[in-house]
Design an enzyme around this catalytic site. Structure first.
Site, PDB file in Angstrom:
ATOM      1  N   ASP A  52      65.044  -9.322 -31.796  1.00 51.76           N
ATOM      2  CA  ASP A  52      64.149 -10.478 -31.845  1.00 51.76           C
ATOM      3  C   ASP A  52      62.935 -10.215 -30.966  1.00 51.76           C
ATOM      4  O   ASP A  52      63.065  -9.771 -29.835  1.00 51.76           O
ATOM      5  CB  ASP A  52      64.912 -11.727 -31.357  1.00 51.76           C
ATOM      6  CG  ASP A  52      64.146 -13.006 -31.653  1.00 51.76           C
ATOM      7  OD1 ASP A  52      64.336 -13.985 -30.902  1.00 51.76           O
ATOM      8  OD2 ASP A  52      63.356 -13.034 -32.627  1.00 51.76           O
ATOM      9  N   SER A  67      65.951 -11.779 -23.471  1.00 57.32           N
ATOM     10  CA  SER A  67      67.325 -12.199 -23.740  1.00 57.32           C
ATOM     11  C   SER A  67      68.199 -11.703 -22.589  1.00 57.32           C
ATOM     12  O   SER A  67      67.850 -11.912 -21.425  1.00 57.32           O
ATOM     13  CB  SER A  67      67.771 -11.681 -25.097  1.00 57.32           C
ATOM     14  OG  SER A  67      69.047 -12.175 -25.448  1.00 57.32           O
ATOM     15  N   HIS A 116      66.560 -16.413 -24.778  1.00 58.33           N
ATOM     16  CA  HIS A 116      67.728 -16.771 -25.581  1.00 58.33           C
ATOM     17  C   HIS A 116      68.741 -17.438 -24.663  1.00 58.33           C
ATOM     18  O   HIS A 116      69.000 -16.956 -23.555  1.00 58.33           O
ATOM     19  CB  HIS A 116      68.367 -15.519 -26.185  1.00 58.33           C
ATOM     20  CG  HIS A 116      67.525 -14.896 -27.254  1.00 58.33           C
ATOM     21  ND1 HIS A 116      67.757 -13.627 -27.734  1.00 58.33           N
ATOM     22  CD2 HIS A 116      66.471 -15.371 -27.962  1.00 58.33           C
ATOM     23  CE1 HIS A 116      66.882 -13.348 -28.685  1.00 58.33           C
ATOM     24  NE2 HIS A 116      66.088 -14.383 -28.845  1.00 58.33           N
TER      25      HIS A 116
END
Lengths: 195, 273
Positions: free
Chosen positions: A136, A15, A42
């Protein structure tokens, strides 16, 4: 005696800060890297993974493209998850998409890819978790490890957002904690190891 | 036997239980996403194993309905992928204006957000008086929600932004009123819409349509079922009728692609030749 498993695929998640780490990692892979690489980064729901793939062209020897629904994973290619879809893998190695609710506030979610890939490839899978500001991927990486796959986390000291790698480490031991270039070299070693 | 192999057996048994008991055939659903949804449902309900769902769904109809809801719901929003609605406004509607009556089919309409978006779009182009929208889904609960046209107020900012990007001519707030934590779409948007249930696995053609939206439905199906559905959609279109898929879906690997010309590549809008 060589104890390495023959690996079939690499899944990578990242991310915030993950893109730079990914550039550095992929730069280490040779043009004849024998595994397919699937990446969830992401990104903003209205961004375009094809445009992102284009930015890799001069920085990576492997072909980088968007993962297309129902197409197979090919060795030596890097596939990026499309924005605003979850990316999964079928038993025959083909990609599947889904528009299910966000997981860990993300779509695509790293956990979704990692858990799906772990089901398919189990001990033949390498999972890599990079810099990011959410949890995540932590559970997904643990699942990869639980099914016998090889797990690598970016060294939090080298990550611009250490939360993601730290969340993975909090769930249990992983096989390697490395800086991005070290991760790339490790992937080469694992891919080229004899079964 | 390893865990994944066991889970594969459980999923197969679950599908058999569902089709034998309730007649819904999930055998051609894409396995990876189907499994994920079933596992997520089992976890939410507190079951350790997929197979534990089977006795309850056989004997408890409402339990089955909540399972069905979770394996068929898709996330949607008003003017989702606004650039697609812009293409409809700029390239498709000018052609549809030439017809005395216009029939639109929303396949897999879920909770209806994109259906109402279409209604708004056509109203702004002055086509309300000759428009009939058919909105179908496998899931009766989704259809109920769709008929109500009530959505959470937290989404309003996103919906407004989408509406504007789609080329909305007015103010999005003209189309709803807010009450407590909900927004309620105006009654008159519903008058051109019929919501009904339809199963793409088993049901036939729905009539001859000028425009079909089938967005982010095919991704949940395997190739066999995708072929069936695309054949059905092909047969449901008038000559030169239009088809809009999800932005990451494609006709590319299927034979039916030769029957269509591309109207907008990135937005996945096609026209029957």
């Amino acid at each position: 005696m060589a104890t390495a498993q023959p690996y079939k695929a690499v899944v990578i998640g990242g991310s915030a800060g993950g893109l730079e780490a990914l550039f550095a990692l992929l730069a280490e892979l040779p043009a004849d890297f024998p595994l397919g690489v699937v990446v969830v980064l992401h990104m903003h729901p209205q961004s375009d993974a094809r445009e992102l793939a284009a930015t890799f062209r001069r920085r990576c020897r492997l072909v980088v493209t968007e993962a297309l629904e129902k197409t197979p994973l090919l060795a030596g290619r890097v596939y990026l998850a499309p924005a605003n879809y979850h990316l999964l893998v079928e038993n025959d190695g083909r990609f599947a998409l889904s528009v299910d609710p966000k997981v860990n506030y993300s779509r695509p979610s790293i956990d979704v890819l990692f858990e799906s890939a772990a089901d398919v490839w189990q001990a033949s899978l390498i999972g890599v978790l990079l810099s990011g500001a959410s949890r995540d991927g932590a559970a997904g990486l643990a699942r990869i490890g639980a099914l016998g796959g090889f797990t690598i986390v970016q060294d939090p000291e080298t990550a611009s957002s250490p939360i993601m790698p730290q969340s993975a480490l909090a769930l249990g031991p992983v096989d390697r904690v490395l800086a991005p270039t070290g991760i790339g070299r490790c992937l080469v070693d694992l891919a080229m190891a004899l079964p | 036997m390893d865990e994944t192999a066991l889970e594969a057996i459980e999923i197969a048994l679950l599908k058999t239980a569902i089709v034998e008991r309730y007649g819904y055939d999930f055998s051609n659903y894409s396995p990876a996403s189907f499994k994920r949804r079933v596992v997520a449902f089992a976890r939410r309900e507190g079951f350790k194993h997929i197979a534990d769902l089977i006795p309850l769904l056989l004997h408890d109809k409402s339990f089955f309905r909540s399972l069905l809801f979770s394996i068929s719901v898709t996330v949607t929003e008003m003017f989702r992928d606004p650039q697609v609605f812009r293409i409809v406004r700029e390239k498709i509607i000018p052609v549809l204006k030439t017809y005395p009556s216009i029939r639109v089919w929303h396949v897999g309409c879920a909770t209806g957000e994109e259906v109402y978006s279409t209604a708004i779009l056509f109203a702004e182009e002055g086509l309300n008086d000759r428009l009939q929208i058919y909105a179908t889904d496998i899931n009766e609960e989704s259809l109920e929600k769709a008929r109500e046209g009530i959505y959470p107020v937290e989404q309003i900012k996103k919906y407004t932004a989408n509406y504007q990007k789609a080329g909305g001519r007015r103010s999005f707030s003209d189309y709803y009123h807010a009450r407590y934590d909900s927004v309620i779409l105006h009654q008159e948007l519903r008058k051109n819409i019929v919501f009904s249930s339809h199963n793409l696995v088993s049901d036939g053609s729905f009539g001859s349509m000028h425009l079909i939206f089938c967005r982010n439905v095919l991704i949940y199906f395997d190739e066999t079922l995708q072929r069936r559905v695309l054949g059905l959609l092909h047969d449901s279109l008038v000559p030169n009728g239009f088809l809009c898929l999800g932005t990451r879906e494609s006709l590319q690997y299927l034979e039916v692609k030769d029957c269509f010309r591309v109207i907008a590549e990135r937005e996945k809008c096609f026209q029957l030749k």
